[in-house]
Design a protein around this motif. Structure first.
Motif, mmCIF file in Angstrom:
data_model
loop_
_atom_site.group_PDB
_atom_site.id
_atom_site.type_symbol
_atom_site.label_atom_id
_atom_site.label_comp_id
_atom_site.label_asym_id
_atom_site.label_seq_id
_atom_site.Cartn_x
_atom_site.Cartn_y
_atom_site.Cartn_z
ATOM 1 N N UNK A 1 13.721 9.055 6.085
ATOM 2 C CA UNK A 1 13.688 7.766 5.380
ATOM 3 C C UNK A 1 12.833 6.718 6.095
ATOM 4 N N UNK A 2 12.013 7.197 7.058
ATOM 5 C CA UNK A 2 11.103 6.261 7.728
ATOM 6 C C UNK A 2 9.992 5.873 6.767
ATOM 7 N N UNK A 3 9.663 4.584 6.797
ATOM 8 C CA UNK A 3 8.579 4.091 5.945
ATOM 9 C C UNK A 3 7.258 4.671 6.417
ATOM 10 N N UNK A 4 6.493 5.270 5.484
ATOM 11 C CA UNK A 4 5.191 5.796 5.892
ATOM 12 C C UNK A 4 4.053 5.046 5.231
ATOM 13 N N UNK A 5 4.364 4.054 4.447
ATOM 14 C CA UNK A 5 3.289 3.246 3.884
ATOM 15 C C UNK A 5 3.781 2.420 2.709
ATOM 16 N N UNK A 6 3.013 1.388 2.398
ATOM 17 C CA UNK A 6 3.368 0.481 1.312
ATOM 18 C C UNK A 6 2.106 0.028 0.609
ATOM 19 N N UNK A 7 2.134 -0.005 -0.701
ATOM 20 C CA UNK A 7 1.062 -0.686 -1.435
ATOM 21 C C UNK A 7 1.662 -1.982 -1.943
ATOM 22 N N UNK A 8 1.176 -3.095 -1.449
ATOM 23 C CA UNK A 8 1.795 -4.361 -1.847
ATOM 24 C C UNK A 8 0.847 -5.237 -2.660
ATOM 25 N N UNK A 9 -0.348 -4.749 -2.912
ATOM 26 C CA UNK A 9 -1.251 -5.542 -3.754
ATOM 27 C C UNK A 9 -1.827 -4.682 -4.860
ATOM 28 N N UNK A 10 -2.101 -5.288 -5.984
ATOM 29 C CA UNK A 10 -2.756 -4.576 -7.074
ATOM 30 C C UNK A 10 -1.804 -3.987 -8.099
ATOM 31 N N UNK A 11 -0.503 -4.165 -7.917
ATOM 32 C CA UNK A 11 0.457 -3.670 -8.892
ATOM 33 C C UNK A 11 1.032 -4.859 -9.671
ATOM 34 N N UNK A 12 1.447 -4.611 -10.910
ATOM 35 C CA UNK A 12 2.023 -5.685 -11.722
ATOM 36 C C UNK A 12 3.230 -5.132 -12.474
ATOM 37 N N UNK A 13 4.412 -5.444 -11.980
ATOM 38 C CA UNK A 13 5.678 -4.936 -12.511
ATOM 39 C C UNK A 13 5.639 -3.405 -12.634
ATOM 40 N N UNK A 14 5.483 -2.699 -11.505
ATOM 41 C CA UNK A 14 5.450 -1.239 -11.545
ATOM 42 C C UNK A 14 6.806 -0.671 -11.949
ATOM 43 N N UNK A 15 6.778 0.469 -12.665
ATOM 44 C CA UNK A 15 8.051 1.023 -13.131
ATOM 45 C C UNK A 15 8.261 2.462 -12.655
ATOM 46 N N UNK A 16 7.321 3.376 -13.001
ATOM 47 C CA UNK A 16 7.550 4.788 -12.669
ATOM 48 C C UNK A 16 6.384 5.346 -11.867
ATOM 49 N N UNK A 17 6.677 6.403 -11.097
ATOM 50 C CA UNK A 17 5.662 7.064 -10.281
ATOM 51 C C UNK A 17 5.651 8.547 -10.614
ATOM 52 N N UNK A 18 4.460 9.164 -10.530
ATOM 53 C CA UNK A 18 4.370 10.631 -10.587
ATOM 54 C C UNK A 18 3.207 11.034 -9.705
ATOM 55 N N UNK A 19 3.318 12.193 -9.033
ATOM 56 C CA UNK A 19 2.268 12.638 -8.130
ATOM 57 C C UNK A 19 1.703 13.985 -8.554
ATOM 58 N N UNK A 20 0.428 14.194 -8.183
ATOM 59 C CA UNK A 20 -0.233 15.468 -8.446
ATOM 60 C C UNK A 20 -1.271 15.663 -7.358
ATOM 61 N N UNK A 21 -1.022 16.604 -6.451
ATOM 62 C CA UNK A 21 -1.967 16.822 -5.363
ATOM 63 C C UNK A 21 -2.099 15.583 -4.501
ATOM 64 N N UNK A 22 -3.330 15.111 -4.352
ATOM 65 C CA UNK A 22 -3.571 13.918 -3.541
ATOM 66 C C UNK A 22 -3.550 12.631 -4.357
ATOM 67 N N UNK A 23 -3.170 12.773 -5.617
ATOM 68 C CA UNK A 23 -3.232 11.601 -6.488
ATOM 69 C C UNK A 23 -1.835 11.208 -6.963
ATOM 70 N N UNK A 24 -1.594 9.907 -6.966
ATOM 71 C CA UNK A 24 -0.344 9.392 -7.510
ATOM 72 C C UNK A 24 -0.656 8.473 -8.680
ATOM 73 N N UNK A 25 0.317 8.325 -9.566
ATOM 74 C CA UNK A 25 0.145 7.429 -10.704
ATOM 75 C C UNK A 25 1.346 6.500 -10.778
ATOM 76 N N UNK A 26 1.076 5.254 -11.103
ATOM 77 C CA UNK A 26 2.162 4.279 -11.223
ATOM 78 C C UNK A 26 1.995 3.520 -12.539
ATOM 79 N N UNK A 27 3.043 3.559 -13.375
ATOM 80 C CA UNK A 27 2.964 2.723 -14.586
ATOM 81 C C UNK A 27 3.246 1.276 -14.202
ATOM 82 N N UNK A 28 2.481 0.367 -14.802
ATOM 83 C CA UNK A 28 2.652 -1.070 -14.556
ATOM 84 C C UNK A 28 2.814 -1.765 -15.897
ATOM 85 N N UNK A 29 3.937 -2.454 -16.074
ATOM 86 C CA UNK A 29 4.174 -3.169 -17.339
ATOM 87 C C UNK A 29 3.167 -4.291 -17.545
#
Lengths: 617, 348
Positions: free
Chosen positions: B103-131
C-alpha cells in the motif's frame, strides 16, 4: 399575533408618556456603554477585548481575536475563510452574535461566519460565557458575542488614519472621523482590506511546498454612528454598518483547479431612543438587517429583517426589573426555497435582579413565539455571593433554546416546518477571587441539549429532524494579574478549559457517535498572554494551546501551540499622535489544521501605521 | 495569600503544557479485505480500512498508517491492475497509485484530470474517465474526456474528448469499452490506435460494466436494465428489464467464479422513504430478481468474497460507516466500523 403585539407596544408607550409628564426631577444621565443587560447577567463572565488586543488583531477577523484570548474554537475553512465558533462544546449556531443588541446570526444558517466580521468594523468586542437565553433569546446556549459601538464625547474633531501591510499581499487602509459638538457626537469610519492570501504550505504526501491557490479576498465597509443627547436623560443613537466581502473559496490541500468564489454584503442599521423618566428607563430600538450572499455566481441567499424592541427598566433601592418585547420580521429570498418566506418572531421578557449586601440574585424570563409553529420558554435563576471582599461564589440554572433556521424550515426539498426549537438545560457554578491586581475564577458547567437538529437522508433528499441529544460539561479557569507602576504596566493573563461534549442517544442502528467527543470540539484549550506597556513602547505576546480534535471521520487532528507577538510604540507630538506596530503571527511556525485538509499559513507578519489628530474647537 | 500564589503558579504552568502525539507505526497485521471509504466531499476525508477475515481484526486508515500522510481526497473508485491499486479521487482531482501488497504510494497524477471516475489499464497504458469541469449554473459537468496515461512514468500522454459523460471502463481483447452514462451507448475503441471502432446501442444510462465467466460484458443501466453484450458482435444479446437500480453511480460486482451478479439499489416509496436492497441474479437468468438478499435504508457499497457478502453502510452520512458481512443467503455474520461512506471493497 402581530396585531396583539402592536397593541401591547402602544399601551407601553402611552403609559410611559403619561408618566413622562410628571417628570420634573433631574434624573440619572443616560449612558450607552457595554453589553446589553449586563447587570442581569449575574455570575456570568464577560471578557472584553482591550484596545491593545484590538490593535494587535486589526488585520484579522473577530474569530481570530476571540480564539487568541478565550477558550473558544474557531472552525475555520482556511485563512480568513468561512469560520464558525464552537464554545463550551456546542456548535456554531449555539453562540449568539449581537451587534448593538441585534442578533446578527444569519437567519438562513443560524450562525455567524466570523470571517465576515473584521475587527476594524466595531468599537468593542465582548464575549459572554455561558447560556443566557433569557437575556438574549435564541442561539445563546454556549455563549454570546457582543459587538457594540459607543459614543466618543471628546469635544472637537478627531481624525484618524491607519495603514496596514502584511504578508501574502495584504494591505489595509482605514480611516475615522469623530466630531463632537456639545450634545452631538458624529462618527464615521471606513476600512478596506485586500489579501492575495497565497501563503506557502507543504503538501504532506510529497513534501512539496506550494502557494495556496484560489484564496484571495477583499473586503470593505463603513460605519456611521450618531448620538444626540437631547437632555441628560434623553438620548438618540444611530448606528450603521455596511460590510462587503468578496472571496475566492480556499480549496482543500492539493486542489489546484477550484475556482469557486463567494460574495457577501451585510447592511445593519439601528436607531434607539433612550429615555430615563421618573417612572422608568425606557429604550425603544428599531433595526434593519440585510444579509446577501452570492455563492459561486449561481446561488443567491438574501434575508431582510426588521427588528423592533421596546423595554423599560424600573429601579428601586436594591431591586431593579426590566420588561420588554422584541419583534423580528424576517423576509427571506433564497434560491433554494420554493418561494419568498416570511417569518415573525416575538419575544417577551422580564428581567430582575436583587442586590443585597453580600448576595445578588437575578431571575430572568423570556417567552418566544415564532409565527405559525413554535414557542419556547427560557427562564434563568442566578446568584452571586460575596464570602468576603476577595472571594465570591456564583451559580446559575437556566433553560435555553434555539429556533430552527430558515433553511431547516424552508429548504426545498427537505425543509421541515414541523421542527421544534432545540432546548437546553444548563447549570453552572464556581468561585472567583480578586485582590489588588490579581483576579481569577474557576467554574464548572453542564448542559443537556435535546431536540438538537440534524439533517438526515430520510428519503431521496435530506431533511432536518429534532433527534440528537448532547451533554456538554466542563471546567474553565481564568486568571489575570496586573502590575502597575508610574511608567510601567504589565498584565499577565491565562486561561484553561476542559470540555466533554458527547451525544447521549443513537439516531440510527449504525450510529457510532454515542459517548464520543463531538467532531471539531477540542477537550483542552489553554491560553496565556503578557502585555507590557512602558514609555519605551508596548509588547504583547499571546499564546494558546488547542488540544486534539476529531474530524467527522474520527481522524484525530494533533493539538498545537500558536503564538502571536506584537511590538508597538505610540509617539505623541504637536502635529498628532503616531502609533507604529509590528506583529509576528504564528511565531512558532506551527503546522496545524483547523478543519482537516485545509492549509494554514506558517509564520507571517503584519505592520500597522496609525496617525490621529485632535482638532479642538 | 497562599491561594493567590497557587493561582499565579497555575498561570505560569499554562505556558508549560506540552502535547504528545502517537507515532504512526504502520499496519500491524495483514488485511485481506480493503474497504474503500469515499469520505465526504467537502472535507476530502477518504480512507482505506483494513480487515482480516480470519481474525476479525480491523485497522482504520491503512493508507495513512503506511504512507505517513492521508489520501486527503474523496475516493471514487479503486481499480486493481498489475500489482497496483489505481485510486481515482476528486476534490482534489487526482489518480493515486499504490502497491497492492504494501500500500506504499508509488505515484500520483494531480494535474490534468477533471472529476475522474473510473480507471482501466492495458499494458503500459492506463485510461481514466473524467466527467469534466463542474458547472455551478447548470449543475452539470462540461468538457468530459478520457485521459490516456503512460504508466511507465505516470504522465497523461493524451486526452480523448467525449460527447457524453464517460462513466465506466473495461479493457478486453485490445479494446476499450466506455459506458456513456448520459446517453444510450457504449463506445468501443482500439487501444493501439485510440480510434473508435464501434458503438453499442444500449438502454439509457449504461453505467457499471463487468465481465462474466463466459467472456460476455454485463452492463447495469441507470434506466433499470441489465444487459449482456456479446463482444464478438458488439451487440446487446440479452436485456433484463425492470431491474431495480439506483439511477446514479450504480454498484455492481460479480462473485468469485463470475457466475452471479450482485447489485445494490436504493429506491423510494410513495412517501420518499429510502430502501437499499442488495439483489443477486445468475448470469443465466432472464428476469429481474424481486426479492433482495438484504435490505436497509443506508447501504452504500457492496463486495462479494467467496461465500461472504460485504455491504458498506453510510450511517446516514453521520461520521464513520459500518461494514456488514452476510452469508449469500442474507444472514448477518458480523459487522465492523469503516471510514466515512464505504463505497466498495477489494479482496486480496
Amino acid at each position: 399575533m402581530r396585531k396583539k403585539l402592536y397593541l401591547f407596544v402602544a399601551l407601553f408607550v402611552l403609559t410611559n408618556c403619561a408618566y413622562a409628564q410628571l417628570d420634573s426631577l433631574l434624573l440619572d444621565a443616560v449612558v450607552v456603554r457595554g453589553i446589553p443587560y449586563a447587570k442581569y447577567a449575574v455570575g456570568q463572565k464577560v471578557v472584553t477585548a482591550d484596545s491593545s488586543i484590538k490593535k494587535q488583531y486589526a488585520q484579522n477577523n473577530i474569530g481570530d481575536l476571540l480564539a487568541a484570548t478565550n477558550p473558544v474554537y474557531i472552525r475555520s475553512y482556511g485563512n480568513n475563510m468561512a469560520a464558525g465558533i464552537s464554545f463550551r462544546g456546542t456548535g456554531p449556531n449555539h453562540t449568539g452574535v449581537f451587534w448593538n443588541g441585534l442578533n446578527i446570526n444569519s437567519r438562513t444558517l443560524g450562525q455567524s461566519d466570523f470571517s465576515l466580521l473584521p475587527v476594524v468594523g466595531t468599537d468593542e468586542i465582548s464575549l459572554q460565557y455561558g447560556s443566557s437565553g433569557a437575556l438574549y433569546g435564541s442561539d445563546a446556549i454556549g455563549g454570546t458575542v457582543h459587538l457594540n459601538n459607543h459614543p466618543n464625547w471628546k469635544e472637537g474633531l478627531t481624525l484618524g488614519l491607519n495603514q496596514g501591510l502584511g504578508s501574502f499581499g495584504t494591505t489595509q487602509t482605514s480611516g475615522l472621523i469623530n466630531f463632537t459638538k456639545g450634545k452631538v457626537n458624529f462618527k464615521s469610519s471606513g476600512y478596506y482590506q485586500h489579501a492575495d492570501n497565497d501563503f506557502p504550505y507543504t503538501i504532506p504526501s510529497n513534501g512539496r511546498v506550494v502557494k495556496q491557490n484560489n484564496a484571495s479576498y477583499k473586503y470593505y465597509g463603513f460605519n456611521q454612528d450618531l448620538y444626540i443627547q437631547l437632555a441628560s436623560n434623553k438620548l438618540i443613537t444611530f448606528n450603521g454598518w455596511f460590510n462587503s466581502n468578496y472571496r475566492e473559496i480556499q480549496p482543500v490541500i492539493g486542489n489546484f483547479t477550484s475556482k469557486t468564489d463567494q460574495e457577501d454584503e451585510n447592511i445593519r442599521l439601528t436607531a434607539a431612543y433612550h429615555y430615563n423618566s421618573q417612572f422608568a428607563y425606557t429604550t425603544f430600538r428599531t433595526g434593519f438587517v440585510k444579509d446577501y450572499q452570492l455563492y459561486d455566481n449561481a446561488s443567491v441567499v438574501q434575508t431582510k429583517q426588521i427588528i423592533n424592541q421596546l423595554q423599560s427598566e424600573k429601579k428601586w433601592d436594591k431591586f431593579k426589573t426590566t420588561l420588554g418585547v422584541n419583534h423580528n420580521h424576517i423576509i427571506a429570498d433564497v434560491d433554494s426555497y420554493d418561494k419568498e418566506q416570511n417569518e415573525d418572531r416575538i419575544d417577551f421578557f422580564a428581567l430582575s435582579t436583587l442586590q443585597l449586601t453580600k448576595l445578588t440574585l437575578a431571575a430572568n424570563l423570556r417567552y418566544n413565539l415564532v409565527s405559525g409553529y413554535s414557542s419556547a420558554f427560557a427562564p434563568s435563576l442566578s446568584t452571586e455571593y460575596a464570602l468576603n471582599p476577595n472571594w465570591k461564589l456564583f451559580g446559575q440554572l437556566s433553560k435555553n433554546y434555539r429556533v430552527p433556521t430558515l433553511n431547516d424550515r424552508y429548504w426545498s426539498p427537505g425543509g421541515n416546518v414541523d421542527l421544534k426549537a432545540e432546548t437546553s438545560y444548563n447549570t453552572e457554578g464556581g468561585l472567583s477571587f480578586k485582590k489588588g491586581g490579581f483576579s481569577a475564577s474557576a467554574n464548572y458547567y453542564k448542559m443537556w441539549v435535546s431536540e438538537w437538529i440534524i439533517w438526515v437522508p430520510e428519503s431521496n433528499y435530506w431533511t432536518p429532524k429534532n433527534i440528537r441529544k448532547v451533554n456538554s460539561e466542563g471546567v474553565e479557569v481564568l486568571s489575570s494579574y496586573d502590575v502597575k507602576s508610574t511608567n510601567l504596566f504589565i498584565n499577565f493573563s491565562a486561561g484553561y478549559s476542559f470540555n466533554i461534549a458527547e451525544p447521549t442517544n443513537t439516531i440510527s442502528a449504525t450510529d457510532r457517535s454515542l459517548g464520543e467527543q463531538l467532531p471539531y470540539t477540542p477537550k483542552h484549550n489553554a491560553n496565556a498572554a503578557i502585555n507590557v506597556t512602558s514609555k519605551l513602547g508596548r509588547l504583547l505576546i499571546s499564546g494558546r494551546y488547542t488540544g486534539e480534535r476529531s474530524t467527522i471521520g474520527s481522524t484525530m487532528l494533533d493539538g498545537y501551540f500558536f503564538m502571536d507577538a506584537t511590538v508597538g510604540k505610540r509617539i505623541k507630538s504637536n502635529i498628532g499622535e503616531f502609533d507604529l506596530s509590528l506583529s509576528v503571527k504564528n511565531l512558532l511556525d506551527a503546522e496545524y489544521q483547523s478543519i482537516i485538509n485545509t492549509a494554514t499559513p506558517g509564520r507571517y507578519y503584519q505592520f500597522n501605521f496609525n496617525y490621529s489628530i485632535q482638532i479642538k474647537k | 495569600m497562599k491561594i493567590n500564589n497557587i493561582f499565579k503558579l497555575f498561570a505560569l504552568s499554562i505556558f508549560l503544557i506540552t502535547s504528545c502525539s502517537d507515532d504512526d507505526s504502520g499496519p500491524s497485521f495483514q488485511s485481506n479485505v480493503l474497504v474503500i471509504n469515499e469520505g465526504n466531499f467537502l472535507s476530502a476525508e477518504g480512507s482505506i480500512t483494513g480487515f482480516n477475515s480470519s481474525t476479525g481484526e480491523v485497522e482504520a486508515d491503512l493508507y495513512q498508517s503506511t504512507n505517513g500522510f492521508a489520501i486527503a481526497a474523496t475516493i471514487q473508485q479503486v481499480e486493481t491492475f498489475e500489482n497496483e491499486f489505481f485510486i481515482t479521487c476528486n476534490n482534489p482531482d487526482k489518480l493515486e497509485v499504490i502497491n497492492s501488497t504494501s500500500l506504499m504510494n508509488s505515484g500520483t497524477i494531480s494535474e490534468g484530470l477533471a472529476t475522474p471516475y473510473a480507471f482501466a489499464g492495458s499494458g503500459d497504458t492506463g485510461f481514466v474517465t473524467n466527467w469534466g469541469t463542474y458547472n455551478s449554473e447548470t449543475y452539470g459537468y462540461d468538457d468530459p474526456f478520457i485521459a490516456v496515461v503512460d504508466l511507465s512514468d505516470l504522465t497523461i500522454s493524451s486526452t480523448i474528448p467525449c460527447d457524453y459523460k464517460p462513466q465506466d471502463l473495461l479493457v478486453l481483447g485490445g479494446k476499450l469499452y466506455v459506458s456513456n452514462v448520459n446517453s444510450n451507448s457504449i463506445t468501443v475503441m482500439d487501444i493501439a490506435t485510440l480510434e473508435v471502432v464501434a458503438s453499442i446501442e444500449t438502454p439509457a444510462g449504461p453505467d457499471k460494466m463487468e465481465l462474466d465467466a463466459a467472456g460476455d460484458i454485463w452492463v447495469i443501466c441507470t434506466s433499470g436494465n441489465l444487459v449482456k453484450i456479446d463482444v464478438a458482435s458488439n451487440e446487446v444479446v440479452k436485456t433484463i428489464e425492470n431491474v431495480p437500480t439506483s439511477g446514479f453511480n450504480e454498484k455492481m460486482v460479480l462473485n468469485s467464479d463470475k457466475s452471479k451478479i450482485y447489485f445494490l439499489s436504493t429506491t423510494y416509496d410513495a412517501d420518499w422513504v429510502a430502501t437499499s436492497n442488495v439483489f443477486e441474479i445468475s448470469t443465466t437468468a432472464s428476469i429481474a430478481p424481486s426479492t433482495p438478499i438484504v435490505s436497509s435504508a443506508s447501504f452504500y457499497g457492496i463486495g462479494v468474497d467467496g461465500e461472504v457478502l460485504y455491504v458498506g453502510d453510510h450511517n446516514n452520512y453521520q461520521g464513520n460507516g459500518t461494514v456488514f458481512r452476510y452469508t449469500l443467503d442474507g444472514e448477518e455474520i458480523d459487522n465492523f466500523e469503516s471510514g466515512i461512506n464505504p463505497n466498495g471493497f477489494i479482496f486480496r
